[in-house]
Structure formats: structure tokens, C-alpha cells
Design an enzyme around this catalytic site. Structure first.
Site, short mmCIF file in Angstrom:
data_model
loop_
_atom_site.label_atom_id
_atom_site.label_comp_id
_atom_site.label_asym_id
_atom_site.label_seq_id
_atom_site.Cartn_x
_atom_site.Cartn_y
_atom_site.Cartn_z
N THR A 155 0.80 -1.22 0.00
CA THR A 155 0.00 0.00 0.00
C THR A 155 0.84 1.27 0.00
O THR A 155 1.94 1.31 0.56
CB THR A 155 -0.91 0.01 1.25
OG1 THR A 155 -1.39 1.33 1.47
CG2 THR A 155 -0.17 -0.42 2.51
N GLU B 126 0.23 3.59 1.86
CA GLU B 126 0.37 3.99 3.27
C GLU B 126 1.79 3.75 3.77
O GLU B 126 2.22 4.34 4.76
CB GLU B 126 -0.62 3.22 4.14
CG GLU B 126 -2.02 3.78 4.13
CD GLU B 126 -2.14 5.12 4.84
OE1 GLU B 126 -1.79 5.20 6.01
OE2 GLU B 126 -2.56 6.09 4.20
N TYR C 233 -1.50 0.12 11.00
CA TYR C 233 -1.81 -0.54 9.72
C TYR C 233 -0.58 -0.52 8.81
O TYR C 233 -0.15 -1.54 8.28
CB TYR C 233 -2.99 0.16 9.05
CG TYR C 233 -3.22 -0.22 7.60
CD1 TYR C 233 -3.89 -1.39 7.27
CD2 TYR C 233 -2.76 0.60 6.56
CE1 TYR C 233 -4.09 -1.73 5.93
CE2 TYR C 233 -2.97 0.26 5.23
CZ TYR C 233 -3.64 -0.91 4.92
OH TYR C 233 -3.83 -1.26 3.60
N LYS D 239 1.85 -3.52 7.41
CA LYS D 239 2.04 -3.73 5.97
C LYS D 239 3.53 -3.60 5.58
O LYS D 239 3.97 -4.18 4.59
CB LYS D 239 1.19 -2.74 5.18
CG LYS D 239 -0.31 -3.04 5.21
CD LYS D 239 -0.69 -4.11 4.19
CE LYS D 239 -2.20 -4.29 4.10
NZ LYS D 239 -2.60 -5.27 3.08
#
Ligand code: NAP
Ligand code: GDD
Length: 342
Positions: A126, A128, A150, A154
């Protein structure tokens, strides 16, 4: 084999793979209420059920389950899309998020290694990961700086994919996907929250849209195009990591304005900070307000990705513009609100 088959991306990916002639095995979580609404139309298609489409109970927190499924199914491709995918929720359930979004990926990779099944593995990485961005636009070479439990989970997944690729010769690739949305997007993500609420406000079914940070910027694409990119990543000659993005960025504020514009209304902003409010220009009605409950302890202010590598190696590029994306989502949610069907 797809984890996260009941999610936005899982449902589009399943449709695409079935159309290409694949046999698809999906992992679903047991739930006390129905969680298969995005794939019910596939499940109910007699051409697919029990011949080319199979569902299995499973969970990314359960290694014995994943080992058993990998061994039994012997998949040629695995798409690991399952995740606690909500960034704000990850601040509330950080340990669970790490278990699913971080260690879950290790469990899958280790199942491949231990069973010796010859397969290709796609990891749903991601944008992110870039968090507090170190470079604009972000590419495969931009250093990561995760800003949430999160993103930190990841990050572990990203690197364990690279490690199993280099250490054990597993065909494992990361798709570093920037935000992608659709009419199937979960309603707690900001885009869908806006298109659902604005549709209901215009129809007199809802009074107010409460949002957090209006100034965060995202690179938003259209989900069906991104799942096609995932597939291309696994068809490449060798495993690698790819950014999928539009190279355009827009604020939440712009998304709100564009949404109401599609519904024939202009938004006028008044006030500052938490006191800022959005009004319909036509009637002066207050329709948007700020609720600090939606602020995050650490925010990702700006994401914009350069997909040049995916274009060059995979021939992938996004087609749907920001304006078209908003239009598609608003049209769908306005119809649903009119029929009160969701
Ligand atoms: P989504 O709609 O939230 O779907 C998540 C899926 O994961 C659902 O099927 C969910 O099952 C499943 N899941 C959750 N916890 C699980 C667990 N413990 N074990 C097995 N499955 C579990 O997410 P999405 O938007 O389709 O995104 C797909 C993947 O891409 C996610 O990994 C996400 O983090 C990543 N990603 C998304 C974007 C984006 O903009 N959409 C961008 C970059 C990366 P239930 O239906 O039972 O909840
Ligand atoms: N959800 C939400 N709700 N976000 C809001 C709100 C609100 O009421 N108000 C403002 N925002 C801001 C958030 O602070 C964030 O800056 C931005 O809107 C986008 O939030 P989300 O739509 O929740 O998505 P995300 O960017 O945090 O995460 C999504 O994209 C990632 C890829 O960059 C998820 O799909 C992740 O799973 C994915 O990895």
C-alpha cells in the site's frame, strides 16, 4: 486462490479471473451475519458455483488452516488481499492489525515454502507505506515512513515478501497500490462515506456529513483497473514490486465539492479548523461539519504515486480520471438511495 475475496478488490478480481477462465478459490471468514454481499452474484451464478468458483472458511490468523488450504488447493496464483484494511481502526486494534496484516502474510508465505507448492504470490502492499512522504511523487525507490499500526504491519509484509523471494526463490511480488475506490468501496472509507451521505442529503434522507481532516490529499483511482494490474504483476517474467497509481492528487475537500457538483449543488466553506462548515450555495443549508473523532493520531497528509515502472514493464496504466471516478460513485449511490436499496 484469494484471501479477502469478500472485500472490494476481492470481488472485482474474482470476476476478472473467472472471465479469463480461471478456477477461483476464495477464503471467507465465518461471520454471524452475511458478509458475502459483494460476491453473491457470482455465487448465485450456476455457471460458476462448484465448477469454477469455490469458497473455503479460513482466516489469516490461523496458520494450520492456511497450510491445509494451500496443500489441498495447490493454487497456481495466490492473491493475499485479506486485511484489517482501515487505517483509523488500526489505532484501536493495533495488535490484531499486526496479526492479520503483518504476520498473516508470513503465514501464507511459509505455507508455500513448507508445502513446496509451485505458485505465484501477490501481496496487497500500500501507498500507506510512504506515510510521512520523503519524496513527491512516490516511486518504488522512495523510502518508507509508516504512520499507523496498519502501515507498520504492511511494512513487515512488504519486507517478508522480499525476503521469501530472495531467500527461498518464491515468486512473490508486492503491488504498492495507491487508493482505489468504486461503487463497492466500504462505506467507512472517506470517498464512499461522502458519496453515500451527499446522495442521502440531497434526497432529504440525511441531514449532515461529518468528516475529519479535509486537507489530506490522496491519489484516487478506480478499483477494477487496479485488480487488473494485480493480475499483470503475477504474469510478469520475474517477481518484483510495482507502484499502481494515477500520478494525480486531490484533497478530501475537493472530493466533497466534486460530489455535490455531480448532484447539482455547489458547496461554500465558512469558518476555520474544527469550526469549518460546508453549506449548499443554493439554499444556505449546512451540510458538512468537522468531527474531531475522525482525526487520526498521526496523519498521512499527501500521497501521489508515479506508476511509470508498471507502465513500462507491465503495460498497465489507469484510465478513469478523478472526475469520472466521483461521477461513477455518485451515480451509483444516488440510485441506491432513491431505491433505499442499501
Ligand atoms: P476491504 O474491502 O476492506 O476487504 C478486506 C478483506 O479482507 C475482506 O474480504 C475481509 O473479510 C478480509 N479479512 C479481514 N480480516 C481477515 C482475516 N483475519 N482473515 C482473512 N480475511 C480477512 O479491502 P480492499 O479495499 O478490498 O483492499 C484489499 C487489500 O488491499 C487489503 O489488504 C488492503 O489493505 C489493501 N489495499 C487497499 C487499497 C485501497 O485503496 N482499497 C490500497 C492499497 C492496499 P470480511 O468481509 O469478512 O471483513
Ligand atoms: N475514513 C475516513 N472518514 N477518512 C476521513 C474522514 C472520515 O470521516 N474525514 C477525513 N478523512 C481523511 C483521513 O484522515 C485520510 O487522510 C483520508 O481521508 C483517507 O481516508 P480513508 O478513506 O479511510 O483511506 P486511507 O487513505 O486512510 O486508507 C485507504 O487507502 C490505503 C492506500 O493508501 C485504505 O484503503 C487502506 O487499506 C489503503 O492501504
Amino acid at each position: 486462490m484469494i484471501s479477502g475475496i469478500t472485500g472490494q478488490d476481492g470481488s472485482y478480481l474474482t470476476e476478472m479471473l473467472l472471465e479469463k477462465g480461471y478456477i477461483v478459490h476464495g477464503i471467507i471468514r465465518r461471520s454471524s451475519s452475511f458478509n458475502t454481499f459483494r460476491i453473491d452474484h457470482i455465487y448465485n451464478n450456476p455457471d460458476y458455483l462448484n465448477s469454477r468458483f469455490f469458497l473455503h472458511y479460513g482466516d489469516l490468523t490461523d496458520s494450520s488452516n492456511l497450510n491445509r488450504l494451500v496443500e489441498k488447493i495447490q493454487p497456481t496464483e495466490i492473491y493475499n488481499l485479506g486485511a484489517q484494511s482501515h487505517v483509523q481502526v488500526s489505532f484501536e486494534v493495533p495488535e490484531y492489525t499486526a496479526e492479520v496484516d503483518g504476520i498473516g502474510t508470513l503465514r501464507f508465505l511459509d505455507a508455500i515454502k513448507e508445502t513446496g507448492v509451485k505458485t505465484r504470490f501477490y501481496q496487497a502492499s500500500t501507498s500507506e507505506l510512504y506515510g510521512k512522504v520523503q519524496e513527491i511523487p512516490q516511486t518504488e525507490k522512495t523510502p518508507f515512513y509508516p504512520r499507523s499500526p496498519y502501515a507498520a504491519a504492511k511494512l513487515y509484509s512488504y519486507w517478508i515478501v522480499v525476503n521469501y523471494r530472495e531467500g527461498y526463490n518464491v515468486f512473490a511480488s508486492n503491488g504498492i497500490l495507491f487508493n482505489h475506490e468504486s461503487e463497492r468501496r466500504g462505506k467507512t472509507f472517506v470517498t464512499r462515506k461522502i458519496t453515500v451521505a451527499a446522495s442521502k442529503i440531497i434526497l432529504g434522507q440525511q441531514d449532515m456529513l461529518s468528516l475529519g481532516n479535509l486537507d489530506a490529499k490522496r491519489d484516487w483511482g478506480y478499483a477494477p483497473e487496479y485488480v487488473e494490474g494485480m493480475w499483470r504483476i503475477l504474469q510478469a517474467d520475474r517477481p518484483d514490486d510495482f507502484v499502481l497509481a494515477t500520478n494525480e492528487t486531490h484533497s478530501i475537500r475537493e472530493f466533497v465539492e466534486e460530489t455535490f457538483m455531480n448532484l447539482g449543488e455547489e458547496i461554500v466553506w465558512k469558518g476555520n479548523g474544527v469550526d469549518e462548515k460546508g453549506f449548499l450555495k443554493s439554499s444556505g443549508k449546512e451540510v458538512v461539519r468537522i468531527d474531531p473523532r475522525y482525526f487520526r493520531p498521526t496523519e498521512v497528509d499527501l500521497l501521489v504515486g508515479n506508476p511509470a515502472k508498471a507502465k513500462e514493464i507491465l503495460g498497465w496504466q489507469p484510465k478513469t480520471t478523478f472526475r469520472d471516478l466521483v461521477k461513477i460513485m455518485v451515480a451509483s449511490d444516488f440510485e441506491k438511495a432513491k431505491k433505499r436499496s442499501e
